[in-house]
Design a protein around this motif. Structure first.
Motif, mmCIF file in Angstrom:
data_model
loop_
_atom_site.group_PDB
_atom_site.id
_atom_site.type_symbol
_atom_site.label_atom_id
_atom_site.label_comp_id
_atom_site.label_asym_id
_atom_site.label_seq_id
_atom_site.Cartn_x
_atom_site.Cartn_y
_atom_site.Cartn_z
ATOM 1 N N GLU A 1 0.671 -1.188 -0.120
ATOM 2 C CA GLU A 1 -0.106 0.241 -0.056
ATOM 3 C C GLU A 1 0.855 1.266 0.016
ATOM 4 N N ALA A 2 1.722 1.346 0.793
ATOM 5 C CA ALA A 2 2.763 2.399 0.881
ATOM 6 C C ALA A 2 3.364 2.569 -0.531
ATOM 7 N N GLN A 3 3.936 1.571 -1.186
ATOM 8 C CA GLN A 3 4.585 1.536 -2.540
ATOM 9 C C GLN A 3 3.607 2.062 -3.393
ATOM 10 N N LYS A 4 2.290 1.615 -3.271
ATOM 11 C CA LYS A 4 1.347 2.532 -4.323
ATOM 12 C C LYS A 4 1.057 4.012 -4.045
ATOM 13 N N ALA A 5 1.091 4.070 -2.780
ATOM 14 C CA ALA A 5 0.777 5.813 -2.466
ATOM 15 C C ALA A 5 1.959 6.494 -2.886
ATOM 16 N N ASN A 6 3.104 5.963 -2.823
ATOM 17 C CA ASN A 6 4.365 6.698 -3.129
ATOM 18 C C ASN A 6 4.339 6.782 -4.698
ATOM 19 N N ASP A 7 3.709 5.764 -5.373
ATOM 20 C CA ASP A 7 3.816 5.978 -6.676
ATOM 21 C C ASP A 7 2.912 7.190 -7.156
ATOM 22 N N GLU A 8 1.654 7.315 -6.467
ATOM 23 C CA GLU A 8 0.406 8.102 -6.699
ATOM 24 C C GLU A 8 1.186 9.647 -6.301
ATOM 25 N N LEU A 9 2.007 9.692 -5.331
ATOM 26 C CA LEU A 9 2.598 11.024 -5.008
ATOM 27 C C LEU A 9 3.633 11.405 -6.068
ATOM 28 N N LYS A 10 4.268 10.598 -6.585
ATOM 29 C CA LYS A 10 5.217 10.844 -7.558
ATOM 30 C C LYS A 10 4.544 11.456 -8.754
ATOM 31 N N SER B 1 1.651 12.844 -8.699
ATOM 32 C CA SER B 1 1.152 14.259 -8.244
ATOM 33 C C SER B 1 2.221 15.242 -8.606
ATOM 34 N N TYR B 2 3.232 14.880 -8.121
ATOM 35 C CA TYR B 2 4.416 15.803 -8.161
ATOM 36 C C TYR B 2 4.659 16.446 -9.511
#
Length: 292
Positions: A65-74, A76-77
Protein backbone atom coordinates in the motif's frame (compact mmCIF):
# COMPACT_ATOMS: atom_id res chain seq x y z
CA UNK A 1 12.48 -25.08 16.38
CA UNK A 2 9.04 -26.67 16.97
CA UNK A 3 10.50 -30.04 15.81
CA UNK A 4 13.33 -29.80 18.33
CA UNK A 5 10.83 -29.09 21.05
CA UNK A 6 8.85 -32.26 20.15
CA UNK A 7 11.96 -34.46 20.18
CA UNK A 8 12.96 -33.13 23.57
CA UNK A 9 9.50 -33.77 24.99
CA UNK A 10 9.45 -37.32 23.55
CA UNK A 11 12.86 -38.04 24.99
CA UNK A 12 11.74 -36.64 28.29
CA UNK A 13 8.63 -38.85 28.37
CA UNK A 14 10.58 -41.96 27.33
CA UNK A 15 13.11 -41.32 29.99
CA UNK A 16 10.37 -40.86 32.48
CA UNK A 17 8.75 -44.16 31.56
CA UNK A 18 12.07 -45.99 31.66
CA UNK A 19 13.13 -44.59 34.94
CA UNK A 20 9.74 -44.28 36.62
CA UNK A 21 10.27 -47.52 38.43
CA UNK A 22 13.61 -46.32 39.60
CA UNK A 23 12.58 -42.88 40.92
CA UNK A 24 10.69 -41.87 43.98
CA UNK A 25 7.21 -40.34 43.94
CA UNK A 26 8.70 -36.96 44.83
CA UNK A 27 11.05 -37.13 41.92
CA UNK A 28 8.21 -38.19 39.63
CA UNK A 29 6.06 -35.25 40.73
CA UNK A 30 8.93 -32.89 40.01
CA UNK A 31 9.39 -34.40 36.58
CA UNK A 32 5.65 -34.04 35.88
CA UNK A 33 5.80 -30.39 36.89
CA UNK A 34 8.74 -29.77 34.61
CA UNK A 35 6.91 -31.49 31.77
CA UNK A 36 3.85 -29.31 32.25
CA UNK A 37 5.99 -26.17 32.17
CA UNK A 38 7.74 -27.37 29.05
CA UNK A 39 4.42 -28.15 27.36
CA UNK A 40 3.05 -24.72 28.23
CA UNK A 41 6.18 -23.09 26.85
CA UNK A 42 5.78 -25.13 23.70
CA UNK A 43 2.16 -24.03 23.23
CA UNK A 44 3.07 -20.37 23.83
CA UNK A 45 5.89 -20.58 21.31
CA UNK A 46 3.57 -22.15 18.79
CA UNK A 47 1.02 -19.34 19.17
CA UNK A 48 3.73 -16.69 18.87
CA UNK A 49 4.92 -18.31 15.69
CA UNK A 50 1.40 -18.15 14.19
CA UNK A 51 1.10 -14.52 15.27
CA UNK A 52 4.43 -13.69 13.68
CA UNK A 53 3.27 -15.22 10.42
CA UNK A 54 0.07 -13.15 10.50
CA UNK A 55 2.00 -9.99 11.34
CA UNK A 56 4.47 -10.63 8.55
CA UNK A 57 1.62 -10.90 6.07
CA UNK A 58 0.13 -7.64 7.36
CA UNK A 59 3.46 -5.85 6.99
CA UNK A 60 3.76 -7.05 3.39
CA UNK A 61 0.30 -5.66 2.62
CA UNK A 62 1.13 -2.33 4.26
CA UNK A 63 4.39 -2.20 2.33
CA UNK A 64 2.48 -2.73 -0.92
CA UNK A 65 0.00 0.00 0.00
CA UNK A 66 2.82 2.38 0.90
CA UNK A 67 4.52 1.64 -2.43
CA UNK A 68 1.28 2.38 -4.29
CA UNK A 69 0.79 5.64 -2.37
CA UNK A 70 4.38 6.59 -3.15
CA UNK A 71 3.78 6.05 -6.86
CA UNK A 72 0.66 8.23 -6.70
CA UNK A 73 2.60 10.98 -4.92
CA UNK A 74 5.28 10.86 -7.62
CA UNK A 75 2.59 11.25 -10.31
CA UNK A 76 1.00 14.19 -8.42
CA UNK A 77 4.40 15.84 -8.04
CA UNK A 78 5.08 15.53 -11.76
CA UNK A 79 1.66 17.08 -12.54
CA UNK A 80 2.25 19.95 -10.10
CA UNK A 81 5.69 20.59 -11.57
CA UNK A 82 4.15 20.79 -15.03
CA UNK A 83 1.49 23.23 -13.80
CA UNK A 84 4.15 25.33 -12.09
CA UNK A 85 6.25 25.53 -15.25
CA UNK A 86 3.17 26.56 -17.25
CA UNK A 87 2.18 29.16 -14.64
CA UNK A 88 5.68 30.66 -14.67
CA UNK A 89 5.52 30.96 -18.45
CA UNK A 90 2.04 32.54 -18.36
CA UNK A 91 3.05 34.86 -15.52
CA UNK A 92 5.93 36.16 -17.58
CA UNK A 93 3.53 37.00 -20.41
CA UNK A 94 1.04 38.37 -17.89
CA UNK A 95 3.63 40.77 -16.50
CA UNK A 96 4.12 42.21 -19.99
CA UNK A 97 0.36 42.63 -20.43
CA UNK A 98 -0.02 44.25 -17.02
CA UNK A 99 2.79 46.68 -17.80
CA UNK A 100 1.07 47.71 -21.05
CA UNK A 101 -2.24 48.08 -19.23
CA UNK A 102 -0.67 50.30 -16.57
CA UNK A 103 0.81 52.53 -19.27
CA UNK A 104 -2.60 52.82 -20.97
CA UNK A 105 -4.31 53.66 -17.67
CA UNK A 106 -1.74 56.35 -16.90
CA UNK A 107 -2.17 57.87 -20.37
CA UNK A 108 -5.96 57.74 -20.02
CA UNK A 109 -5.83 59.38 -16.58
CA UNK A 110 -3.65 62.16 -17.97
CA UNK A 111 -6.08 62.72 -20.84
CA UNK A 112 -9.09 62.80 -18.49
CA UNK A 113 -7.27 65.27 -16.24
CA UNK A 114 -6.67 67.57 -19.23
CA UNK A 115 -10.34 67.38 -20.20
CA UNK A 116 -11.46 68.12 -16.64
CA UNK A 117 -9.08 71.08 -16.41
CA UNK A 118 -10.35 72.46 -19.73
CA UNK A 119 -13.96 72.04 -18.63
CA UNK A 120 -13.28 73.63 -15.23
CA UNK A 121 -11.63 76.56 -16.95
CA UNK A 122 -14.59 76.91 -19.30
CA UNK A 123 -17.09 76.69 -16.43
CA UNK A 124 -15.20 79.32 -14.47
CA UNK A 125 -15.14 81.70 -17.45
CA UNK A 126 -18.86 81.14 -18.00
CA UNK A 127 -19.63 82.08 -14.41
CA UNK A 128 -17.47 85.21 -14.61
CA UNK A 129 -19.08 86.18 -17.92
CA UNK A 130 -22.56 85.69 -16.49
CA UNK A 131 -21.80 87.66 -13.34
CA UNK A 132 -20.28 90.52 -15.32
CA UNK A 133 -23.29 90.63 -17.64
CA UNK A 134 -25.93 90.60 -14.90
CA UNK A 135 -24.08 93.30 -12.97
CA UNK A 136 -23.96 95.53 -16.04
CA UNK A 137 -27.72 95.33 -16.70
CA UNK A 138 -30.16 97.49 -14.81
CA UNK A 139 -33.06 96.09 -12.82
CA UNK A 140 -35.43 97.30 -15.50
CA UNK A 141 -33.44 95.61 -18.25
CA UNK A 142 -33.34 92.34 -16.31
CA UNK A 143 -37.13 92.14 -16.62
CA UNK A 144 -36.72 91.51 -20.36
CA UNK A 145 -33.41 89.61 -20.21
CA UNK A 146 -32.91 86.12 -18.84
CA UNK A 147 -29.34 84.82 -18.36
CA UNK A 148 -28.62 81.14 -17.73
CA UNK A 149 -25.70 78.74 -17.91
CA UNK A 150 -26.74 75.30 -19.13
CA UNK A 151 -24.24 72.50 -19.84
CA UNK A 152 -21.32 74.87 -20.22
CA UNK A 153 -23.17 77.30 -22.49
CA UNK A 154 -24.36 80.84 -21.66
CA UNK A 155 -27.91 81.62 -22.83
CA UNK A 156 -29.07 85.26 -22.97
CA UNK A 157 -32.77 85.32 -23.82
CA UNK A 158 -34.19 88.67 -24.98
CA UNK A 159 -37.94 89.33 -25.14
CA UNK A 160 -39.13 90.36 -28.61
CA UNK A 161 -41.20 93.32 -27.30
CA UNK A 162 -37.95 94.81 -26.04
CA UNK A 163 -35.86 94.05 -29.14
CA UNK A 164 -38.18 94.65 -32.09
CA UNK A 165 -41.00 96.77 -33.30
CA UNK A 166 -44.27 94.85 -33.21
CA UNK A 167 -44.51 92.20 -35.97
CA UNK A 168 -41.20 93.39 -37.40
CA UNK A 169 -37.57 92.31 -37.49
CA UNK A 170 -36.23 95.85 -37.12
CA UNK A 171 -34.48 96.51 -33.80
CA UNK A 172 -36.12 99.12 -31.60
CA UNK A 173 -34.33 102.10 -30.07
CA UNK A 174 -35.09 100.69 -26.64
CA UNK A 175 -32.91 97.64 -27.33
CA UNK A 176 -29.82 99.69 -28.22
CA UNK A 177 -28.44 100.21 -24.71
CA UNK A 178 -29.01 96.60 -23.69
CA UNK A 179 -27.33 95.26 -26.85
CA UNK A 180 -24.35 97.55 -26.29
CA UNK A 181 -23.79 96.04 -22.82
CA UNK A 182 -24.07 92.52 -24.20
CA UNK A 183 -21.69 93.41 -27.05
CA UNK A 184 -19.10 94.66 -24.56
CA UNK A 185 -19.18 91.33 -22.70
CA UNK A 186 -18.89 89.44 -25.98
CA UNK A 187 -15.86 91.48 -27.00
CA UNK A 188 -14.21 90.93 -23.62
CA UNK A 189 -14.37 87.15 -24.14
CA UNK A 190 -12.80 86.74 -27.53
CA UNK A 191 -12.42 82.95 -27.19
CA UNK A 192 -16.17 82.45 -27.38
CA UNK A 193 -18.40 81.83 -30.38
CA UNK A 194 -21.77 83.65 -30.56
CA UNK A 195 -24.95 82.18 -32.04
CA UNK A 196 -28.01 84.41 -32.42
CA UNK A 197 -31.19 82.31 -32.56
CA UNK A 198 -34.66 83.68 -33.38
CA UNK A 199 -37.87 82.04 -32.07
CA UNK A 200 -41.57 82.82 -32.60
CA UNK A 201 -44.96 81.68 -31.31
CA UNK A 202 -47.43 79.71 -33.44
CA UNK A 203 -49.41 82.69 -34.73
CA UNK A 204 -49.03 82.85 -38.51
CA UNK A 205 -47.63 86.02 -40.06
CA UNK A 206 -48.27 87.50 -43.47
CA UNK A 207 -46.18 90.55 -44.30
CA UNK A 208 -44.43 91.71 -47.44
CA UNK A 209 -41.18 89.70 -47.86
CA UNK A 210 -42.00 87.57 -44.78
CA UNK A 211 -43.60 84.30 -45.83
CA UNK A 212 -43.91 82.60 -42.44
CA UNK A 213 -42.46 82.28 -38.94
CA UNK A 214 -39.30 80.66 -40.30
CA UNK A 215 -38.55 83.84 -42.22
CA UNK A 216 -39.45 86.07 -39.28
CA UNK A 217 -37.24 84.19 -36.76
CA UNK A 218 -34.27 84.13 -39.15
CA UNK A 219 -34.61 87.81 -40.11
CA UNK A 220 -34.76 88.83 -36.44
CA UNK A 221 -31.58 86.82 -35.67
CA UNK A 222 -29.88 88.41 -38.69
CA UNK A 223 -30.85 91.90 -37.50
CA UNK A 224 -29.18 91.30 -34.11
CA UNK A 225 -26.06 89.87 -35.77
CA UNK A 226 -25.72 92.91 -38.01
CA UNK A 227 -26.28 95.30 -35.10
CA UNK A 228 -23.54 93.60 -33.07
CA UNK A 229 -21.21 93.79 -36.06
CA UNK A 230 -21.99 97.19 -37.54
CA UNK A 231 -23.00 99.20 -34.50
CA UNK A 232 -20.97 97.63 -31.67
CA UNK A 233 -17.90 96.28 -33.48
CA UNK A 234 -18.14 92.56 -32.75
CA UNK A 235 -16.01 90.45 -35.12
CA UNK A 236 -18.49 88.95 -37.65
CA UNK A 237 -16.36 85.77 -37.83
CA UNK A 238 -17.56 84.96 -34.34
CA UNK A 239 -21.24 85.47 -35.18
CA UNK A 240 -23.86 83.09 -36.57
CA UNK A 241 -27.54 83.83 -37.29
CA UNK A 242 -30.18 81.10 -37.08
CA UNK A 243 -33.98 80.92 -37.02
CA UNK A 244 -36.06 78.15 -35.43
CA UNK A 245 -39.50 79.52 -36.13
CA UNK A 246 -42.19 78.23 -33.79
CA UNK A 247 -40.53 74.83 -33.27
CA UNK A 248 -38.46 75.46 -30.17
CA UNK A 249 -41.04 76.62 -27.59
CA UNK A 250 -40.27 77.05 -23.89
CA UNK A 251 -43.95 77.38 -22.91
CA UNK A 252 -47.40 76.46 -24.18
CA UNK A 253 -48.77 78.50 -27.06
CA UNK A 254 -52.30 78.09 -25.69
CA UNK A 255 -52.05 81.22 -23.54
CA UNK A 256 -50.95 84.81 -24.27
CA UNK A 257 -48.32 84.52 -21.56
CA UNK A 258 -46.89 81.35 -23.11
CA UNK A 259 -46.78 82.92 -26.56
CA UNK A 260 -44.98 85.95 -25.14
CA UNK A 261 -42.29 83.70 -23.65
CA UNK A 262 -41.86 81.83 -26.92
CA UNK A 263 -41.37 85.05 -28.90
CA UNK A 264 -37.72 85.56 -28.01
CA UNK A 265 -34.23 85.90 -29.41
CA UNK A 266 -31.41 84.02 -27.75
CA UNK A 267 -27.78 85.03 -27.76
CA UNK A 268 -25.92 81.78 -27.14
CA UNK A 269 -22.28 82.18 -26.10
CA UNK A 270 -20.16 79.02 -26.28
CA UNK A 271 -16.45 78.34 -25.80
CA UNK A 272 -14.61 77.63 -29.00
CA UNK A 273 -14.45 73.90 -29.50
CA UNK A 274 -10.97 73.97 -31.03
CA UNK A 275 -9.21 73.22 -27.74
CA UNK A 276 -11.58 70.36 -26.99
CA UNK A 277 -11.19 68.92 -30.47
CA UNK A 278 -7.41 69.12 -30.14
CA UNK A 279 -7.64 67.28 -26.84
CA UNK A 280 -9.84 64.61 -28.41
CA UNK A 281 -7.31 64.20 -31.23
CA UNK A 282 -4.66 63.65 -28.55
CA UNK A 283 -6.69 60.95 -26.82
CA UNK A 284 -4.56 57.85 -26.19
CA UNK A 285 -5.35 54.86 -28.34
CA UNK A 286 -6.11 51.67 -26.49
CA UNK A 287 -4.46 48.48 -27.68
CA UNK A 288 -6.28 45.23 -28.21
CA UNK A 289 -6.01 42.88 -25.22
CA UNK A 290 -3.58 40.01 -25.69
CA UNK A 291 -5.35 36.67 -25.75
CA UNK A 292 -4.22 34.32 -23.03
Amino acid sequence: MVMNKSILMFSFLSGTLVFSSCVTKKQYAQLQTDYNKLDKSFQDTKMKLVACGTKSKSLEERLAEAQKANDELKASYAALQGSLDKSIQQNSQGNVNISKLVDEINASNKFIKQLVEAKDKSDSLNMVLTNNLTRSLSREEMKDVDVQVLKGVVYISLADNMLYKSGSYEISERAGETLSKIAKIIMDYKEYEVLIEGNTDTDPISRPNIRNNWDLSTLRASSVVQALQNTYGVDPKRLTAAGRGEYNPVASNDTPEGKMRNRRTQIIITPKLDQFMELIDQAPESTEPVAE
